[in-house]
Enzyme design. Structure first.
Site, PDB file in Angstrom:
ATOM      1  N   CYS A   1      19.939  55.227   7.551  1.00  0.00           N
ATOM      2  CA  CYS A   1      20.358  56.365   7.546  1.00  0.00           C
ATOM      3  C   CYS A   1      20.489  56.569   6.020  1.00  0.00           C
ATOM      4  O   CYS A   1      21.068  55.901   5.036  1.00  0.00           O
ATOM      5  CB  CYS A   1      21.767  56.427   8.197  1.00  0.00           C
ATOM      6  SG  CYS A   1      22.679  58.181   7.959  1.00  0.00           S
TER       7      CYS A   1
ATOM      8  N   GLN B   1      32.274  58.724  28.528  1.00  0.00           N
ATOM      9  CA  GLN B   1      32.110  57.569  27.546  1.00  0.00           C
ATOM     10  C   GLN B   1      30.752  57.879  26.772  1.00  0.00           C
ATOM     11  O   GLN B   1      29.910  58.660  27.159  1.00  0.00           O
ATOM     12  CB  GLN B   1      31.880  56.193  28.337  1.00  0.00           C
ATOM     13  CG  GLN B   1      32.845  55.572  28.889  1.00  0.00           C
ATOM     14  CD  GLN B   1      33.579  54.825  27.993  1.00  0.00           C
ATOM     15  OE1 GLN B   1      33.360  54.669  26.653  1.00  0.00           O
ATOM     16  NE2 GLN B   1      34.573  54.354  28.427  1.00  0.00           N
TER      17      GLN B   1
ATOM     18  N   TYR C   1      44.567  56.024  33.820  1.00  0.00           N
ATOM     19  CA  TYR C   1      43.690  56.766  32.895  1.00  0.00           C
ATOM     20  C   TYR C   1      42.317  57.161  33.326  1.00  0.00           C
ATOM     21  O   TYR C   1      41.239  56.861  32.832  1.00  0.00           O
ATOM     22  CB  TYR C   1      43.461  55.925  31.596  1.00  0.00           C
ATOM     23  CG  TYR C   1      44.829  55.485  31.102  1.00  0.00           C
ATOM     24  CD1 TYR C   1      45.687  56.246  30.162  1.00  0.00           C
ATOM     25  CD2 TYR C   1      45.401  54.134  31.211  1.00  0.00           C
ATOM     26  CE1 TYR C   1      46.974  55.600  29.670  1.00  0.00           C
ATOM     27  CE2 TYR C   1      46.779  53.744  30.830  1.00  0.00           C
ATOM     28  CZ  TYR C   1      47.284  54.538  29.894  1.00  0.00           C
ATOM     29  OH  TYR C   1      48.394  53.916  29.441  1.00  0.00           O
TER      30      TYR C   1
ATOM     31  N   CYS D   1      39.150  49.773  24.090  1.00  0.00           N
ATOM     32  CA  CYS D   1      38.431  50.329  22.826  1.00  0.00           C
ATOM     33  C   CYS D   1      39.272  49.872  21.515  1.00  0.00           C
ATOM     34  O   CYS D   1      38.421  50.269  20.378  1.00  0.00           O
ATOM     35  CB  CYS D   1      38.186  51.920  22.887  1.00  0.00           C
ATOM     36  SG  CYS D   1      39.595  52.920  22.489  1.00  0.00           S
TER      37      CYS D   1
END
Length: 444
Positions: free
Chosen positions: A71, A273, A302, A398
């Site tokens: 990048c 996701q 959740y 996460c």
């Protein structure tokens, strides 16, 4: 040590944020952009009482794991900060981060399984939320520089899809063309990889606005893949983005995506996701760990738009899904119906209250899957999980730090971890997803 002084150092380890740990006369200095074992000349950028920060002036002995970032703004953008590491070095960092978090937050050494890394590792994201700023007559769209509100513009983000990048360029040019950039706060793009459907949400201060019809017409003409075009009117001055009145401009208020043989509805505010390729591995692992049979009761805490629960319902007798976001529950119910799943019941409540409802109903859970946000489970939720006492508890996380904290609490209350499986959901970033199987210790 003073600011701007230079030193020759060797990287000895990493922080959880990906900075290299080096030592100068036993003083720890944190330096971004180095790989373990590398030698470099660094300059001190700041000193605290017992530690400091530095920057790389020159890498004098590069690691064989160093690669050139793909990048063009990798060193400026706060996103994919590990692009200078090859796959092996990134995998080591993430496994090491997981182990260090358990060591620090749970006081235990873990024997985790090797991280699952799924191709492609570029152009994998299905969602991008791009800040818009209008400065000195120019439209700036990009991502925030680390620890700032300054936008780093880009033409091509290597982890977004080609179509998402094309949409970014279109908006940057069109907002200038139609003189409406100062009305925009963010552009949200959701691109379903398997169905090809696209949602675009304009987060604006007011709608309609001057020239909005012309802009919308241009957008639809150039991008027929767009199945949902919306605006969210958000006049807040804080960092809460998806708040305010939702206006459907074109198409339907959702897109659809396919996952593991099921089809799921995704709306503007609902969670799904980010990496559809790694998600298959993540969810398959979690469901395998749950060891569901057609006589089992599964609790899906959740549950979001119901993805995991609906997939689990095909293996279980009954599933209860609990989620605080009302729009997600609406989508979950529709998703269950669309996939011909009728042995699932959804509850719109926060995880703690929803779990208390399960307790009050005297439902006996054989398995439970919890997939909390980054902050992990609340005390009330953990207390309720312990009281429900499922035989098998699958924790999807996460954030390794809050995961380790919660696992320790569960261990102190009758559970033991059996398997710890990291998954690289976000290649080239410092983040790591983890699935932990915990079993109830009989007699506790």
């Amino acid at each position: 040590m003073q600011k701007n002084e230079t030193y020759s150092v060797t990287a000895e380890g990493y922080t959880s944020e990906g900075e290299a740990v080096v030592k100068i006369d036993s003083v720890v200095i944190f330096v971004p952009g180095m790989i373990i074992g590398e030698e470099a000349e660094i300059a001190i950028t700041a000193m605290k009482k017992n530690y400091g920060y530095g920057r790389v002036v020159k890498v004098t002995k590069p690691s064989p794991h160093r690669v050139e970032p793909k990048c063009s703004v990798a060193r400026l953008c706060g996103g994919c900060t590990l692009q200078y590491m090859d796959d092996e070095a990134q995998e080591f960092f993430k496994e090491d981060k997981l182990r260090n978090c358990f060591r620090k937050n749970a006081g235990m050494e873990i024997d985790n399984l090797p991280i699952i890394r799924v191709n492609p590792v570029w152009n994998y994201r299905n969602k991008v939320q791009i800040p818009v700023q209008f400065k000195k007559g120019e439209v700036q769209m990009g991502f925030y520089r680390n620890h700032s509100n300054d936008v780093v513009p880009y033409d091509t983000c290597m982890v977004q899809t080609e179509l998402s990048n094309q949409l970014t360029v279109f908006f940057r040019e069109s907002l200038k063309k139609y003189h409406c950039a100062d009305n925009f706060r963010h552009i949200l793009i959701k691109h379903a990889h398997n169905t090809g459907e696209v949602m675009v949400v304009m987060i604006v201060r007011q709608y309609p606005f001057d020239q909005c019809d012309a802009l919308n017409e241009d957008l639809q003409d150039k991008f027929p893949q767009i199945k949902s075009l919306e605006a969210i009117i958000n006049r807040r001055e804080d960092n809460v983005i998806l708040d305010g009145k939702e206006v459907l401009i074109y198409g339907r208020p959702y897109i659809e995506e396919e996952l593991l043989g099921c089809r799921f509805r995704i709306s503007a505010r609902s969670f799904y996701q980010i990496n559809p390729y790694a998600t298959k591995e993540l969810y398959s692992t979690a469901l395998d760990y749950a060891e569901l049979t057609n006589s089992d009761i599964l609790i899906d805490l959740y549950c979001g738009t119901g993805t995991m629960g609906i997939l689990g319902a095909k293996r279980a007798k009954k599933v209860y899904g609990i989620e605080i976001v009302a729009d997600a529950i609406k989508d979950a119910k529709i998703n269950a119906e669309a996939n011909d799943v009728h042995n699932i019941q959804f509850v719109n409540a926060d995880a703690g209250k929803g779990a208390q409802m399960i307790i009050a109903s005297k439902i006996k859970a054989d398995a439970m899957i919890v997939d909390p946000p980054r902050k992990g489970c609340s005390k009330d939720t953990l207390d309720a999980i312990i009281k429900i006492s499922p035989k098998r508890l699958v924790y999807v996380s996460c954030d390794p730090a809050t995961l380790a904290r919660d696992v320790k609490i569960l261990m102190d209350n009758g559970y033991t971890p059996k398997k710890i499986q990291p998954v690289d959901m976000f290649p080239h970033t410092i983040h790591v997803e983890t699935v932990v199987l915990m079993s109830r210790v009989e007699g506790k």
